[in-house]
Design an enzyme around this catalytic site. Structure first.
Site, PDB file in Angstrom:
ATOM      1  N   ASP A   7       4.885  24.140  28.865  1.00 47.64           N
ATOM      2  CA  ASP A   7       5.044  24.330  27.849  1.00 47.64           C
ATOM      3  C   ASP A   7       6.207  23.578  27.272  1.00 47.64           C
ATOM      4  OD1 ASP A   7       5.305  25.621  25.150  1.00 47.64           O
ATOM      5  OD2 ASP A   7       6.234  27.267  25.852  1.00 47.64           O
ATOM      6  N   GLU A  67       0.598  22.146  27.188  1.00 49.18           N
ATOM      7  CA  GLU A  67       0.296  22.629  25.978  1.00 49.18           C
ATOM      8  C   GLU A  67       0.262  21.921  24.752  1.00 49.18           C
ATOM      9  OE1 GLU A  67       2.108  26.600  25.598  1.00 49.18           O
ATOM     10  OE2 GLU A  67       1.005  27.016  23.579  1.00 49.18           O
ATOM     11  N   ASP A 139       9.012  31.078  28.207  1.00 48.34           N
ATOM     12  CA  ASP A 139       8.395  29.988  28.222  1.00 48.34           C
ATOM     13  C   ASP A 139       7.633  29.511  29.460  1.00 48.34           C
ATOM     14  OD1 ASP A 139       9.613  28.263  25.642  1.00 48.34           O
ATOM     15  OD2 ASP A 139      11.041  29.872  26.572  1.00 48.34           O
TER      16      ASP A 139
END
Lengths: 183, 183
Positions: A7, A67, A139
């Site tokens: 991410d 992502e 995260d």
């Protein structure tokens, strides 16, 4: 097969590795690369390159999933996020790893059954699916969810058909409302 | 002092090097790194990393200046551009080079005297300032303009005060109109 989810962010980049074996998934490790906000952007991106490369060498993933965030906050935020994302893609590519992209909505849909699930809901589901003793950092949980979303074929991370249909139907309705200027 | 200007993009990245010596600027070289649109983004970013690194080693700049584009086309375009920009910054940073950022409007203002000058106007001015035999490729001209904008102190690339004031005044008016929802 070892899957590393990432991410990306210009301040912190979450990562999470899982091992997918037939019908089961197993947690390997997760963490967050925090970058020094006081440093200039180039320095931060170089730091991200070095530290991500260390993780790749250490974790030896077979595939990396990054992502693909839908940015709502305007072009400036998107440009800043894009800079970190580009560095993540290039760093993984430079290590010769296959890199896949997955949209946030698909990650949420696959892991929780809802394309618009909240962060806590995602983290809770990640914890349950991987049997973690506690909630990972936000995260890192997102990164594990990204990795899990690619493990959909193993059955574990696939939401029931009904939930999927419901989520899809709602997304389609929102899309329609948006097109008509109602949402 | 050798200054390398870069105009980053996910399809093509322009570069242009100049030598600044006291009161004069001299053109060194310029070009465009074209990326293969048929390839996947990660492959393109790795290609950009390799080819830019080759240029850096070859040109040995003392400082790199990277254009900071103001994206008007929305968050998606900004994210895509950001990815290339991040790779450019990290690649230069990994070579230990000092990297500066300069907004497009400032490049245009410094090189042509107008913050909203068109691409051709910028290229024409770059050609004139550097005494080039012909117009460089658009993105290479932009990159040379980026390098020249940092050479403002040598006098050559600094627009007359009046033009600068005019441009500043107009920008301020536009800003005001925008704030009032008129532009």
């Amino acid at each position: 097969m070892r899957v590393l989810g990432i991410d990306p962010g210009s301040h912190k980049t979450g990562w999470g590795a899982i091992e997918v074996d037939g019908n089961s998934v197993r947690h390997v490790d997760n963490g967050v690369i925090f970058l020094d906000d006081d440093r200039d952007l180039t320095v931060r991106l170089v730091d991200l390159t070095h530290r991500l490369r260390d993780r790749l060498i250490e974790l030896q993933p077979d595939v990396v999933v990054v992502e693909d965030v839908f940015v709502r906050k305007g072009a400036r935020s998107a440009l800043i996020l894009g800079q970190a994302r580009g560095v993540v893609l290039a760093t993984c590519g430079m290590q010769g790893l296959p890199v896949k992209s997955v949209p946030t909505s698909q990650v949420k849909l696959r892991v929780t059954g809802h394309g618009r699930a909240g962060k806590t809901q995602v983290a809770e589901m990640v914890r349950a699916l991987l049997g973690l003793p506690e909630l990972p950092f936000e995260d890192a949980a997102d990164a594990l969810a990204v990795a899990l979303s690619m493990a959909g074929d193993v059955g574990v991370a696939t939401p029931p058909k009904q939930a999927r249909r419901r989520a899809k139907g709602r997304d389609a309705l929102l899309e329609l409302a948006r097109a008509q200027g109602k949402a």
